[in-house]
Design a protein around this motif. Structure first.
Motif, PDB file in Angstrom:
ATOM      1  N   PRO A 114       0.801  -1.227   0.000  1.00 46.14           N
ATOM      2  CA  PRO A 114       0.000   0.000   0.000  1.00 46.14           C
ATOM      3  C   PRO A 114       0.838   1.283   0.000  1.00 46.14           C
ATOM      4  N   CYS A 115       2.149   1.158   0.132  1.00 45.06           N
ATOM      5  CA  CYS A 115       3.028   2.329   0.191  1.00 45.06           C
ATOM      6  C   CYS A 115       3.590   2.723  -1.173  1.00 45.06           C
TER       7      CYS A 115
ATOM      8  N   GLY B 235       4.745  10.685  -3.719  1.00 44.88           N
ATOM      9  CA  GLY B 235       4.664  11.570  -2.557  1.00 44.88           C
ATOM     10  C   GLY B 235       3.228  11.803  -2.136  1.00 44.88           C
ATOM     11  N   GLY B 236       2.995  12.913  -1.465  1.00 46.05           N
ATOM     12  CA  GLY B 236       1.655  13.229  -0.971  1.00 46.05           C
ATOM     13  C   GLY B 236       1.459  12.692   0.429  1.00 46.05           C
ATOM     14  N   ALA B 237       0.211  12.424   0.762  1.00 47.74           N
ATOM     15  CA  ALA B 237      -0.114  11.900   2.085  1.00 47.74           C
ATOM     16  C   ALA B 237       0.181  10.401   2.133  1.00 47.74           C
ATOM     17  N   VAL B 238       0.702   9.968   3.252  1.00 45.20           N
ATOM     18  CA  VAL B 238       0.969   8.538   3.426  1.00 45.20           C
ATOM     19  C   VAL B 238      -0.362   7.854   3.738  1.00 45.20           C
ATOM     20  N   PRO B 239      -0.765   6.867   2.936  1.00 49.51           N
ATOM     21  CA  PRO B 239      -2.037   6.180   3.186  1.00 49.51           C
ATOM     22  C   PRO B 239      -2.021   5.429   4.527  1.00 49.51           C
ATOM     23  N   ALA B 240      -3.156   5.398   5.189  1.00 52.56           N
ATOM     24  CA  ALA B 240      -3.268   4.682   6.462  1.00 52.56           C
ATOM     25  C   ALA B 240      -2.892   3.213   6.299  1.00 52.56           C
ATOM     26  N   ALA B 241      -3.281   2.605   5.179  1.00 49.79           N
ATOM     27  CA  ALA B 241      -2.957   1.192   4.946  1.00 49.79           C
ATOM     28  C   ALA B 241      -1.453   0.988   4.865  1.00 49.79           C
ATOM     29  N   CYS B 242      -0.739   1.964   4.358  1.00 52.34           N
ATOM     30  CA  CYS B 242       0.718   1.891   4.287  1.00 52.34           C
ATOM     31  C   CYS B 242       1.305   1.870   5.694  1.00 52.34           C
TER      32      CYS B 242
ATOM     33  N   LYS C 295       7.582   8.698   9.285  1.00 49.78           N
ATOM     34  CA  LYS C 295       6.266   9.285   8.980  1.00 49.78           C
ATOM     35  C   LYS C 295       5.126   8.455   9.558  1.00 49.78           C
ATOM     36  N   CYS C 296       5.374   7.144   9.709  1.00 45.28           N
ATOM     37  CA  CYS C 296       4.358   6.250  10.256  1.00 45.28           C
ATOM     38  C   CYS C 296       4.522   6.045  11.761  1.00 45.28           C
TER      39      CYS C 296
END
Length: 116
Positions: free
Chosen positions: A37-38, A45-52, A97-98
């Protein structure tokens, strides 16, 4: 007779111990599933998905032993160099970031044996 029973019990215990499943290191398939998912984020780039981030946290939790951490590092290293279009700076900063602390930078140049 009692001696024979004790020997039999010992043999059964030894056989059970030998037949017990051996824990295996994390596989690259498991690592790939966690970071899948990353990929879009790592390319664009952009927002890091929650699933990632969920995958990163799951991977970090699964890598409990030195063998697991080295296997995960090597798989991440391989993925970082083989997936075309990956921004290496985004990859290196992804755990932070996570909210995950890993002892190495996700990079094709990481020496997984040294840092883990």
């Amino acid at each position: 007779m009692a001696c024979s029973v004790v020997k039999l019990v010992c043999l059964v215990v030894v056989a059970m111990a030998m037949a017990a499943p051996v824990a295996k290191a994390l596989t690259c398939g498991q690592v790939s599933k966690s970071i899948g998912p990353c990929i879009n984020y790592l390319k664009n780039g952009g927002a890091v998905p929650a699933a990632c981030c969920n995958g990163i946290r799951s991977l970090n939790s699964a890598a409990k032993t030195t063998v697991d951490r080295r296997a995960a590092c090597k798989c991440l290293q391989s993925a970082a160099s083989s997936i075309k279009g990956i921004d290496q700076n985004l990859a290196a900063g992804l755990p932070r970031k996570c909210g995950v602390n890993v002892p190495y930078k996700i990079s094709p140049s990481t020496n997984c044996n040294r840092y883990i």
